[in-house]
Design an enzyme around this catalytic site. Structure first.
Site, short mmCIF file in Angstrom:
data_model
loop_
_atom_site.label_atom_id
_atom_site.label_comp_id
_atom_site.label_asym_id
_atom_site.label_seq_id
_atom_site.Cartn_x
_atom_site.Cartn_y
_atom_site.Cartn_z
N LYS A 1 0.82 -1.21 0.00
CA LYS A 1 0.00 0.00 0.00
C LYS A 1 0.86 1.27 0.00
CE LYS A 1 -4.05 1.84 2.36
NZ LYS A 1 -5.00 1.58 3.47
N GLN B 1 3.71 5.56 -3.03
CA GLN B 1 4.93 6.24 -3.46
C GLN B 1 4.99 6.33 -4.98
OE1 GLN B 1 7.67 7.76 -1.73
NE2 GLN B 1 5.95 7.76 -0.33
N GLY C 1 14.25 -0.24 -2.08
CA GLY C 1 13.82 1.15 -1.92
C GLY C 1 13.01 1.63 -3.11
N GLY D 1 11.20 4.96 -3.10
CA GLY D 1 10.73 6.34 -2.96
C GLY D 1 10.93 7.20 -4.18
N GLU D 2 11.83 6.82 -5.05
CA GLU D 2 12.17 7.73 -6.14
C GLU D 2 11.99 7.16 -7.54
OE1 GLU D 2 15.77 8.32 -3.82
OE2 GLU D 2 15.72 10.42 -4.34
#
Ligand SMILES: Cc1cc2nc3c(=O)[nH]c(=O)nc-3n(C[C@H](O)[C@H](O)[C@H](O)COP(=O)(O)OP(=O)(O)OC[C@H]3O[C@@H](n4cnc5c(N)ncnc54)[C@H](O)[C@@H]3O)c2cc1C
Ligand code: SF4
Lengths: 338, 740
Positions: B635, B640, B703, B705-706
């Site tokens: 989720k 993100q 990761g 986030g980007e």
């Protein structure tokens, strides 16, 4: 916060009296423009006269077929008013093209007429701006002028009036009712907003101390063949690069009467009688629309960042007139251009 | 490892956030709190010749006006102002001296009893300047741009070396494409304004609530700037309303608030206004030239990527902007040139996936143009150039499921129904365009320390000084800890955003999820070992002969993994040993193994519909397929990616910081005029996480986030080309750029 007086007016007479006593006072209605400008130090009224209790909140039919809109009718209420939806749907559409639901809930009819330009420099007291500080210069000329005027500008100011509502009202030939110390008067919409000329600090021909009490719409509403087409840099919640309010009366395929006004391109909602004359009696087709657009834009002049508006305006006029002719007005919820 | 990791667990801090119980930096109150309002410069470069604060001082309620002339002492050497992630150069020093280095620079702080009085009084401060000519336009500074120097600092980037014979390869290429691409300055515009509340404690110590992505970075920095002892300053940031990189470096609101608190020995809050947020860092403007050479069959043979990026006059900020080109595709010959243009602006800084969205806008637009020149489907071109190795460093990837992203993304999008010819697809009066692009980002892990305190009643507190900048760190920490400690999620409490907690790097670079989850795993192992020792001492312990790696923690028990019937409950083990609380703190270092490249990848597919006459662009569909290792929380992870895609739409169509280069000043310094997408601009977005196993760290986390923003803008730009036949090489793609 800068200190200022606050007064609440009970009725129109009271409001006019309070205003007469303090030339640096300002009325406040929804506050969505004035309060922002006060926070940015652009407007510094000595007194804020709250007119929200004035009995100017009705939309009423007037004898002879028009509509009278009280100055304090909120943009949302006006947009969803049954009479407006039915008889002046172009106005409802223009209102819904403006700002956001939350802002429209606060914004008043009178305040919308008097909202000030969104020129970046006007909002930034660190920059020269003739409208904010007469004589200081116009930073937009030679500066960031993507949103600026292509018609009716002057060397002193090239700002545009940002309203959507006013574009429809100009097209509908509304009348602005005002009251001042010397009584009431009515100002035809075309004469309400001014061109910048040498006095860009004056947006309108409202006299000092006058309050707007109502806007009156004439019987002709173009309720069948109309559109409000607004083009902007994102699909909602942005001021118009170019907008067109158009209304046609057709007889068969022929235009009996056609009005159109543009927003986002001049210091006032822009209409051109000659361009409209080019519609009258002509077939409602692309050729007619192109001719009208060319006449409308014959004196248009662009600056460094906004020259594209001339061509954009031409395309928008043609599209709006064909939307109106086809009876397929632009939806303000689906952003697909019909 | 059930039941939490990999599930769609809702944020554990969600209720606190929506009810307002979660407090942000500017919401902490103490009696007698003073309020600071910042006065900013109105010129871009020069010197203050006169600063008159007398009118401001006369306002009732004003306590003081601090300027470079009357401020208390601050450090006088660059080293003191270097934060953990400072680029090379001489960092900006707020209120240090009379020099003006950029417009909107803070030059005074008015401190008053209320924020309204402070703001009013700030408007009365008059300033005279001696102006010097400035330059804020990257095109004007381009010719004077200088090649970047390989940095000495640990956070610096070295552009990769050229390989092969790129010039010859370009010259002999059967098909060549060369183009120049431009991305303007963009600002982060987080919802929460930068603010700091500094509480002057009775013992003279300072408690600083600051909006930041790294409390320990801010703490160290403040100690350097003000010569304070670490024990004298505690920095907290329990919640952050978005930062996106703007809060990696300490910002001036914290300096000003501490300055005033020290000068006045009072508690002080400073909150920036929205326009003042444009005096912080920004995504640098970038002018890039890309040249590609390929064989007729679409084999890429040469890449040349030149970039000029913007930085300030006093620091050299850059990332690996050009290096992405040589990494993403298989290509024997490559060369790069990266220059910096110095502008009279604040130093540019990291903004979500720094360098990659900009660099890949150029590269992926160029690849699309190459595909057109080759008359090849753009997806097919990517597959023909698929790289199994990191050619920049000649090494394999730790994992790379990009092929699967292409496959699943294309299938979900329906890419095989695309008619390749521009202007060939329509929907009534609208032209339809389908475009795609690839994304690549780093999968980093940083050293981190995690403390876990377990009590006999089966609840645990997990503590680490990391931030949660809105990404969901609280939640994934709790999920990982709950699974590994074998406890219900509700029994886990998370402490973060406090400089006194165990060490964490700043939250950036998409590295916190990998760092903190593996950090928790290490500390849990230490907790488990201690529990096992206790369990062994229980009479007739079924675990008497078990080795630490043979047991796990599950359902409140220490369990023999080989034989689930052998177990001791945590409560029994602790009670029997007379232990109420077990506390362990461990530092986890990422593997030092450089033999493999670690990256995340994505394939982005976009559909646009464009009114043919007027040019209004609607992004009607986006599919983003992500290869990002293990997904800890489906989720928060897909949130993100969704948010990143929306930002990518903004980058493609809306975002641009408008600078008046004559004044050297940002003119659209507010979020009414700095456009980001609104709901009407956002339609269908589908996020796909493809399976990707990675063994770089025990949890296999990379990761997320980007990676989601990278590739979105070029996918849209390529779709715009496909729809209209018009190639727009400078962002944002406003409708006028589509007109003849
Ligand atoms: C972010 C943002 C986006 C917006 N987007 C749009 C848009 O897309 N399209 C659009 O058309 N508008 C837009 N608006 C503007 C909005 O429509 C105006 O702010 C609003 O209509 C003003 O009405 P108000 O009642 O709030 O005026 P106020 O702020 O109360 O007053 C505005 C001015 O009118 C004067 N005034 C008010 N009532 C009277 C009266 N009866 N007689 C005399 N003087 C009076 C006040 O003294 C003041 O000078 C936007 C505004 C914001 C803040
Ligand atoms: S265009 Fe008008 S409002 Fe804008 S800077 Fe010039 S004078 Fe001011």
């Amino acid at each position: 916060m800068i200190g200022f007086q606050y007064a609440r007016a009970g009725d129109v007479t009271d409001a006019v009296r309070l205003m007469a006593g303090d030339p640096r006072a300002k009325f406040v209605a929804g506050g969505t423009n004035l309060i922002d400008l006060m926070k940015m130090d652009v407007e510094r009224p000595s007194m804020v006269i709250d007119i929200n209790r004035l009995p100017l909140k009705e939309v009423e039919e007037v004898p002879g077929g028009g509509l009278r809109i009280g100055a304090l009718v909120r943009n949302t209420d006006l947009a969803y008013n049954a009479l407006v939806e039915e008889r002046y749907p172009v106005l409802a559409s223009a209102l819904l093209a403006g700002a956001t639901q939350q802002l429209r809930n606060m914004a008043s009819t009178g305040g919308n007429l008097l909202q000030r330009t969104r020129c970046h420099y006007f909002y930034d007291t660190a920059t020269p701006c003739n409208k904010r500080e007469p004589g200081s210069g116009c930073s937009a000329i030679g500066g960031q002028n993507r949103m600026h005027a292509i018609l009716g500008a002057s060397d002193a100011c090239i700002a545009v009036h940002p309203s959507d509502m006013c574009v429809a009202m100009a097209m509908l030939e509304a009348m602005v009712r005002v009251t001042g110390a010397s009584g009431e008067r009515a100002i035809p919409f075309a004469e309400f907003h001014r061109l910048p000329g040498e006095t860009p600090e004056r947006d309108t021909n409202l006299s000092a101390g006058e309050i707007i009490t109502a806007v009156e719409l004439p019987p002709r509403g173009f309720a069948t063949n109309y559109t409000y087409l607004k083009i902007r840099d994102r699909l909602s919640y942005a001021f118009a690069l170019v907008s067109v309010a158009a209304g046609l009366e057709l007889e068969g395929g022929t235009i009996k009467e056609g009005h159109f006004a543009l927003g986002g391109i001049a210091h006032k909602p822009w209409r051109d009688p000659q361009a409209e004359a080019a519609l009258r009696g002509q077939p409602a087709n692309a050729k007619t629309f192109a001719l009208a657009a060319d006449i409308f834009l014959r004196d248009a002049e662009g600056y460094e960042h906004n020259a594209f508006k001339i061509d954009l305006a031409r395309r928008c006029i043609m599209r709006a007139l064909s939307q109106a002719a086809a009876g397929t007005p632009q939806s303000q919820s689906s952003k697909k251009i019909v | 490892m059930a039941p939490y990791i990999g599930t769609a667990t809702s944020r554990i801090d969600g209720i606190a956030k929506v009810t307002g119980a979660a407090k942000y930096a500017a919401e902490f109150n103490v009696p007698g709190l003073l309020h600071g309002s910042v006065v900013t410069s109105t010129i871009a470069k020069g010197r203050i010749t006169r600063l008159d604060t007398s009118a401001a001082m006369r306002v009732k309620g004003v306590i003081d006006v601090l300027t470079h002339e009357n401020r208390p002492p601050m450090a006088d050497n660059d080293q003191a102002y270097k934060d953990d992630v400072a680029p090379p150069g001489s960092p900006f020093r707020p209120l240090y001296d009379d020099k003006i280095k950029f417009n909107l620079q803070p030059i005074a702080l008015v401190v008053a009893e209320t924020s309204e009085v402070a703001r009013f009084a700030a408007s009365l401060v008059t300033v005279e300047y001696e102006e010097v000519a400035h330059v804020t336009d990257i095109f004007a500074a381009r010719d004077a741009a200088v090649p970047i120097k390989p940095p000495a600092s640990p956070v610096g980037f070295t552009p990769p070396k050229a390989r092969g014979q790129p010039n010859r390869a370009l010259a002999r290429a059967a098909v060549r494409h060369e183009g120049e691409y431009y991305v303007p300055i963009e600002h982060h515009n987080p919802m929460e304004l930068y603010g700091a509340t500094v509480i002057h404690e009775s013992d003279g110590k300072l408690t600083v609530y600051d909006k930041t992505q790294g409390v320990q970075n801010v703490q160290r920095y403040l100690c350097g700037v003000f010569g304070m002892k670490p024990e004298g300053v505690r920095v907290l940031s329990p919640f952050v309303g978005g930062a996106f990189g703007s809060g990696l470096r300490p910002q001036f609101e914290a300096v000003l608030a501490v300055l005033a608190a020290r000068a006045l020995e009072r508690s002080v809050r400073v909150v920036l206004t929205r326009p003042q947020m444009y005096a912080l860092g920004y995504r640098p403007a970038m002018v890039q030239r890309i040249a590609l050479g390929a064989d007729a069959d679409g084999t890429l043979d040469a890449i040349a990527h030149d970039a000029v990026t913007a930085t300030s006059q006093f620091e050299e900020y850059f990332r690996q902007e050009t290096g992405w080109s040589g990494l993403l595709y298989k290509c024997a010959n490559a060369k790069y040139e990266h220059k910096l243009a110095r502008l009279d602006l604040p130093t540019s800084c990291d903004m979500r996936a720094p360098s990659a969205p900009t660099a890949l806008f150029a590269l992926e637009s160029a690849m699309d143009e190459l595909a057109v020149a080759l008359e090849l489907d753009p997806l097919e071109l990517r597959l023909r150039c698929y790289s199994e190795r990191d050619q920049n460093h000649d090494r394999p990837f730790s994992s790379k499921a990009l092929r699967e992203c292409y496959r699943q993304g294309a299938e979900a999008f329906g890419w095989n129904k695309r008619n390749g010819a521009p202007r060939s697809m329509r929907d009534g009066s609208e032209l339809v365009g389908w475009g795609m692009a690839t994304g690549i980002w780093e999968a980093l892990q940083m050293p981190i320390t995690v403390r876990i305190a377990l009590t006999a009643n089966g609840s645990a507190e997990v503590a680490c000084a990391t931030s949660d900048i809105g990404t969901g760190t609280y939640t994934i920490m709790a999920q990982v800890a709950a699974d590994m400690l074998g406890l219900p999620l509700e029994n886990i409490s998370i402490k973060l955003g406090d400089s006194t907690l165990p060490n964490s790097p700043v939250e950036g670079g998409s590295w916190i999820a990998a760092s903190v989850s593996n950090g928790i795993a290490t500390t849990v192992a230490a907790v488990r070992n201690e529990l096992l020792e206790l369990a062994k001492k229980v009479p007739n312990s079924p675990l008497a002969n078990a080795a630490p790696d043979e047991v796990k923690l599950a359902d409140g028990m220490i369990v023999d993994e080989r034989d689930g019937s052998r177990s001791v409950s945590i409560a029994d083990a602790m009670r029997h040993g007379g232990v109420e609380r077990i506390e362990q703190e461990e530092t986890t270092n990422p593997t030092a193994d450089d033999s493999r490249a670690r990256n995340t990848h994505s394939a982005v597919f976009a559909e646009v519909k464009i009114d043919e006459e007027i040019g209004v662009i609607r992004v009607t569909r986006v599919v983003s397929a992500i290869a990002g290792g293990r997904v800890l929380n489906t989720k928060t992870a897909s949130s993100q990616i969704l948010g990143s895609v929306v930002w990518g739409i903004g980058m493609a169509l809306h975002e641009e910081t408008l600078i008046d280069h004559k004044l050297g000043r940002v003119m659209n310094a507010n979020i009414a005029e700095y456009h980001v997408p609104v709901n009407a601009d956002v339609h269908d977005i589908k996020v796909i996480f493809v399976h990707e196993h990675d063994d770089s760290n025990p949890l296999g986390v990379k990761g997320l986030g980007e990676i989601g923003i990278i590739g979105v803008a070029p996918a849209i730009a390529n779709a715009v080309y496909h729809a209209t036949g018009k190639r727009v090489r400078d962002l944002p793609i406003t409708l006028d750029k589509l007109h003849p």
